[in-house]
Scaffold this motif. Structure first.
Motif, short mmCIF file in Angstrom:
data_model
loop_
_atom_site.label_atom_id
_atom_site.label_comp_id
_atom_site.label_asym_id
_atom_site.label_seq_id
_atom_site.Cartn_x
_atom_site.Cartn_y
_atom_site.Cartn_z
N SER A 395 49.09 53.70 46.47
CA SER A 395 47.76 53.74 47.08
C SER A 395 46.86 54.68 46.29
O SER A 395 47.30 55.69 45.73
CB SER A 395 47.86 54.22 48.53
OG SER A 395 48.67 53.35 49.30
N LEU A 396 45.57 54.31 46.23
CA LEU A 396 44.57 55.15 45.58
C LEU A 396 43.90 56.03 46.64
O LEU A 396 43.60 55.57 47.74
CB LEU A 396 43.52 54.29 44.88
CG LEU A 396 44.02 53.30 43.82
CD1 LEU A 396 42.85 52.56 43.21
CD2 LEU A 396 44.82 54.01 42.75
N HIS A 397 43.66 57.29 46.31
CA HIS A 397 42.97 58.22 47.20
C HIS A 397 41.68 58.67 46.51
O HIS A 397 41.72 59.26 45.42
CB HIS A 397 43.86 59.43 47.51
CG HIS A 397 45.14 59.06 48.20
ND1 HIS A 397 45.21 58.70 49.51
CD2 HIS A 397 46.41 58.96 47.70
CE1 HIS A 397 46.45 58.42 49.83
NE2 HIS A 397 47.21 58.56 48.75
N ASP A 398 40.57 58.34 47.14
CA ASP A 398 39.26 58.60 46.54
C ASP A 398 39.15 57.95 45.16
O ASP A 398 38.58 58.51 44.22
CB ASP A 398 39.01 60.12 46.41
CG ASP A 398 38.95 60.80 47.78
OD1 ASP A 398 38.48 60.14 48.73
OD2 ASP A 398 39.38 61.96 47.87
N LYS A 400 41.53 57.39 43.03
CA LYS A 400 42.40 57.97 42.01
C LYS A 400 43.86 57.73 42.33
O LYS A 400 44.24 57.61 43.50
CB LYS A 400 42.14 59.48 41.86
CG LYS A 400 40.76 59.81 41.30
CD LYS A 400 40.63 61.32 41.05
CE LYS A 400 39.30 61.65 40.42
NZ LYS A 400 39.16 63.10 40.14
N PRO A 402 47.95 59.00 42.28
CA PRO A 402 48.58 60.29 42.58
C PRO A 402 48.53 61.23 41.37
O PRO A 402 48.34 60.80 40.23
CB PRO A 402 50.02 59.91 42.94
CG PRO A 402 49.92 58.50 43.41
CD PRO A 402 48.83 57.86 42.60
N ASP A 403 48.75 62.52 41.62
CA ASP A 403 48.60 63.53 40.57
C ASP A 403 49.73 63.52 39.54
O ASP A 403 49.65 64.24 38.54
CB ASP A 403 48.50 64.93 41.20
CG ASP A 403 47.21 65.10 42.00
OD1 ASP A 403 46.23 64.40 41.67
OD2 ASP A 403 47.21 65.92 42.93
N ASP A 447 42.84 56.10 35.78
CA ASP A 447 42.44 56.08 37.19
C ASP A 447 41.30 55.09 37.42
O ASP A 447 41.30 54.34 38.40
CB ASP A 447 42.01 57.48 37.65
CG ASP A 447 43.18 58.44 37.71
OD1 ASP A 447 43.93 58.41 38.70
OD2 ASP A 447 43.37 59.21 36.76
#
Length: 907
Positions: A395-398, A400, A402-403, A447
């Motif tokens: 899943s993308l968050h904002d 982006k 994952p780190d 990203d």
């Protein structure tokens, strides 16, 4: 091209179409009709000093001949073979310079331009070369004389138009077609006697047979223009008797009854008639309403989808309902249940207590030498396998990812199933519902690519399951039946990024257990002069060799105190499998201890550290996992990375060298770009990558990871210093090492002999680690120069074999100069004779077009195979694998055509 005018040129002669054969062409047109296409390539690439070489053709349909034009001359043109000795020597030298220039240019062409120029220069004959004014011109190029005509070459080029010729027309009529490529018209000189070779073949239409020409042309002398008309007769056609259709058997039926019994009622038909062999459907089965106090549990045998074999009765099954307190009492007291329940509760409490007490020491209890045992799972088929997780949507968050620096997708999908895998002979297997997206711009953002992908493909069936920020890549999962369409259109749907799309290949181990017992365990140590090298250095603990493989037996005594930063790319932990023993064997060859030297097992760099990195998921290694394992090794500070895993091209060794070289030059360019970036990142971090050349007995330039100029590729030799019967060879092989019956560590705490370039590579990796122990900032170019220059000569089409002691002495002296290429030594005739002709391809002497130098590159001139051209450009929507399949098909067709020319196959 009739009546064409060539400014500044004059006609030097003409050739008749009927006197030549095997016309080279573009599409369906012979080259003499496509001169503009040929000359556009000549103007683009050829030095103007030689651009005149191909005489300009002008086809005359009236004469069925080609007129040839060359530059205006001062000196009368003469044919090269007719010149006197001194002038002939002069123009022979000019011709050689001209052709040499053309071949040099052709060697750098590709695609259609390569095909056109290779066809144009296929036939060059001194009888068709005119000389004048210090220039040479070739006529009748792109064709060859028809030897069936029995005409001397000197008579084929007509320098005088005085010969009277007449036109012969063959009219096939309305009941047949001509089979001749030249059509129904030819021109012959006056008084020529017509032979069978001049008469075209006829293919009559259905219902007719060809009975001859009117008049009969055979043996007739040509004295004027004449037309011959085909004559036909109706063929005897046997009457067509329509087949009598078989009488279908009458279907047999059976009755299925449903019995509700006394404690329920049926809602629906209690009986149904079905054809024997059919199956019961949901709509065929009635519903049941149980009486009060009962629960309907089903039927005594499940009717749904059952096969109807005969009359059958299904009986309803019920359970009597009891109050909850009666159920509880029976559960506690029936058959001593209370006693066993108390024991079970006590055992459960003890288990939870021990689990809590030892929770903090979980890793300690399972860790050996810094490596944990991986978890295991049992598949639906009952097999116990390593639990490396499953591929899950990311899943993308904002907008982006994952780190993490990277996430690697395991083989199994979210449901724990093996995904669809395509397997074809001659190419690596691929996962059919995954695609690899590789950003060409190193400054682009992965990203942003991920966010744009989800905008273009928002459905849940399109997901991101892996990525690598350093390599700039995404791994996507898509429906299998949409893969080809997505590969074709995804770039246009995500126009903000320039990226390459290719398949998620599955790589294989390049080594296996020896089929024969090792006659001399440890022979490889003597062959590479390891003991003499250890007098100079046994390595430095500050130097680390990463072994990217299938895992490690960390409990093996050869690795005691040596392992650092062990890593599983799937679980992102230090839980590594023992695998098939491949990683344990290669690690021991690179950095194993000297405690077992007397048995024949020792690492080349025994005092260096080992970084085991697992990229194999239950015997399968996706391309994305291998790349991630290499990148982990680089970023964790490995000085040397050994990669004994690669794609399999089994079966391509059946193709000739020319076709193999064509594949190496034109296919897998996308994957080559990926590996070039990985190798470049490693070189910038002062990490040297060492690849096993592969075990398919093919050119080592076919696997794309071997093509990088900033890595080292290793081939394998046996105890006689002959190339092994499996090693890849030739271009892109930088150094050789022992690879047959190699003795080393093996699970569990054991030793075995293995064969493969997988075994040769870690021997070189260990040697490079020793060199880096003396010079930490050693570059890959310096290492390659030293290894090649100090290596000992071997036989066959292989580079020198590593000599550890001489390499270390050169590093101490600071001698990193570029060596000159070495002459190849042919395998002795006695050894070749002993194989009864079944020799590996690597035993053959390299041709003058295929010379392997110290840089691993080759100087190759691509020549078409006899009777055809080998260039197979990849079309827009075609994969590398499809192109190779077409190349193989063309080669097989050419063999069939050549076999048809043998006397025993002619009728």
């Amino acid at each position: 091209m009739d009546n064409h005018t060539f400014i500044g040129k004059r006609k030097v002669g003409s050739t008749e179409i009927c006197d030549f054969t095997d016309y080279q062409g573009i599409g369906r047109d012979p080259l003499y009709k496509r001169y503009e296409s040929v000359y556009s390539i000549v103007k683009k690439y050829i030095n103007p000093r030689y651009a005149h070489f191909l005489a300009a053709p002008d086809y005359s349909a009236n004469d069925d001949a080609v007129n040839w034009y060359i530059d205006e001359w001062d000196e009368t043109p003469e044919i090269l073979n007719n010149l006197q000795a001194e002038r002939q020597s002069k123009y022979q030298r000019i011709k050689d310079e001209t052709i040499s220039h053309y071949r040099e240019i052709i060697n750098n062409l590709s695609g259609e331009e390569l095909q056109v120029m290779a066809c144009a220069l296929r036939y060059i004959d001194d009888d068709f070369i005119f000389c004048c004014d210090d220039k040479v011109y070739v006529v009748a190029w792109g064709m060859t004389p028809d030897t069936r005509k029995h005409i001397s070459k000197g008579e084929l080029v007509h320098e005088s138009p005085s010969v009277t010729k007449y036109k012969l027309t063959f009219d096939e009529g309305e009941y047949g077609t001509l089979s001749s490529k030249l059509g129904g018209h030819i021109s012959l000189p006056e008084n020529t006697e017509i032979s069978s070779n001049d008469i075209p073949d006829i293919s009559p239409s259905d219902g007719y047979k060809f009975i001859g020409w009117e008049p009969n042309p055979l043996g007739m002398k040509v004295i004027s223009d004449i037309t011959f008309v085909a004559r036909y007769a109706q063929a005897d056609i046997p009457p067509v008797v329509p087949p009598v259709p078989p009488t279908p058997p009458k279907p047999r039926n059976a009755t299925c009854r449903f019995n509700a019994g006394e404690t329920g009622t049926l809602i629906g038909n209690p009986e149904i008639t079905k054809t024997i062999g059919s199956r019961l459907l949901t709509s065929d089965i009635p519903n049941v309403i149980p009486n009060k106090g009962f629960t309907f549990k089903g039927w005594d045998s499940n009717p749904l989808d059952s096969l109807v074999k005969g009359n059958t009765t299904f009986n309803a099954v019920y359970e009597k309902n009891l109050p909850w307190y009666k159920k509880l009492w029976l559960w506690l007291t029936g058959n001593g249940c209370l006693k066993w329940l108390l024991w079970a509760l006590l055992a459960l409490l003890l288990l939870l207590l021990f689990s809590w007490l030892f929770k903090g020491c979980h890793s300690c209890s399972r860790s050996v030498n810094g490596v944990d045992e991986p978890d295991k799972i049992v598949t639906a088929a009952g097999d116990t396998i390593d639990d490396n997780g499953v591929a899950k949507p990311i899943s993308l968050h904002d907008g982006k990812l994952p780190d993490d620096a990277s996430v690697v997708a395991p083989i199994r999908d979210e449901n724990g199933q093996i995904p669809p895998i395509e397997r074809e002979p001659g190419v690596p297997p691929v996962i059919a519902n995954r695609l690899f997206l590789f950003l060409e711009d190193e400054n682009d953002n992965v990203d942003a690519l991920a966010a744009d992908f989800k905008k273009a493909y928002p459905g849940d069936q399109y997901s991101i399951i892996g990525f690598d920020r350093d390599v700039k890549s995404l791994l996507i999962q898509i429906p299998e039946n949409e893969r080809d369409e997505i590969r074709r259109t995804i770039n246009s749907k995500i126009p903000n990024h320039k990226f390459i799309v290719f398949d998620e290949e599955i790589y294989e181990l390049n080594g296996h257990l020896s089929t024969t017992s090792a006659s001399s365990p440890g022979w490889h140590l003597n062959a590479v002069k390891a003991q003499d090298g250890w007098k100079i250095s046994k390595g430095n603990p500050s130097v680390t060799v990463a072994v990217v493989d299938d895992g490690i037996d960390a409990s093996h005594p050869m690795f005691k105190g040596r392992i650092v930063n062990a890593y599983n790319v799937y679980t992102q932990s230090n839980a590594l499998s023992k695998g098939a023993g491949h990683g344990t064997h290669t690690a021991g060859l690179a950095v194993g201890s000297l405690d077992y030297q007397n048995q024949g097992a020792a690492g080349i760099a025994p005092d260096c550290k080992l970084m085991p990195v697992q990229v194999i998921d239950n015997n399968m290694c996706p391309l994305s996992a291998l790349v991630s394992g290499v990148m982990y090794s680089v970023h964790k500070g490995a000085d040397v990375v050994n990669i004994s895993i690669g794609p399999s091209f089994q079966g391509l060794n059946q193709l000739p060298i020319e076709l193999q070289n064509q594949i190496a030059q034109t296919q897998f360019k996308n994957v080559e770009k990926l590996w070039n970036r990985v190798c470049k990142i490693a070189a910038n971090k002062n990490t040297i990558l060492v690849f096993a050349a592969g075990n398919d007995d093919i050119l080592s330039s076919i696997p794309p990871e071997n093509r990088s100029a900033v890595a080292i590729t290793v081939g394998a030799v046996d105890q006689k210093l002959y190339p092994t019967d499996f090693t890849n060879y030739g271009p892109c092989t930088d150094i050789s090492a022992p690879g047959k019956e190699i003795y080393s560590s093996f699970p569990i705490q054991d030793f075995r002999s293995c064969d493969g370039t997988s075994m040769a590579a870690p021997i070189v990796s260990g040697a490079v680690a020793l060199m880096k122990s003396l010079k930490k900032d050693l570059t890959v170019e310096q290492a390659r120069n030293v290894l090649y220059k100090t290596g000992c000569d071997v036989y066959g089409n292989m580079p020198p074999m590593v000599q550890v002691n001489l390499a270390l002495e050169a590093v101490k002296r600071g001698d990193f100069s570029t060596p000159s290429a070495r002459e190849m030594r042919p395998v002795p005739d006695a050894a070749v004779d002993a194989t009864n002709g079944d020799t590996p391809s690597s035993w053959s002497e390299p041709t003058k077009e295929m010379i392997v130098g110290d840089s691993g590159e080759s100087n190759v001139i691509v020549n078409p195979i006899p009777g055809g051209n080998t260039t197979v450009p990849v079309s827009e929507n075609e994969s590398d694998y499809d192109a190779i399949r077409r190349l193989i098909a063309i080669y097989k067709q050419k063999i069939t055509e050549l076999e048809g020319q043998l006397p025993e196959n002619k009728r």
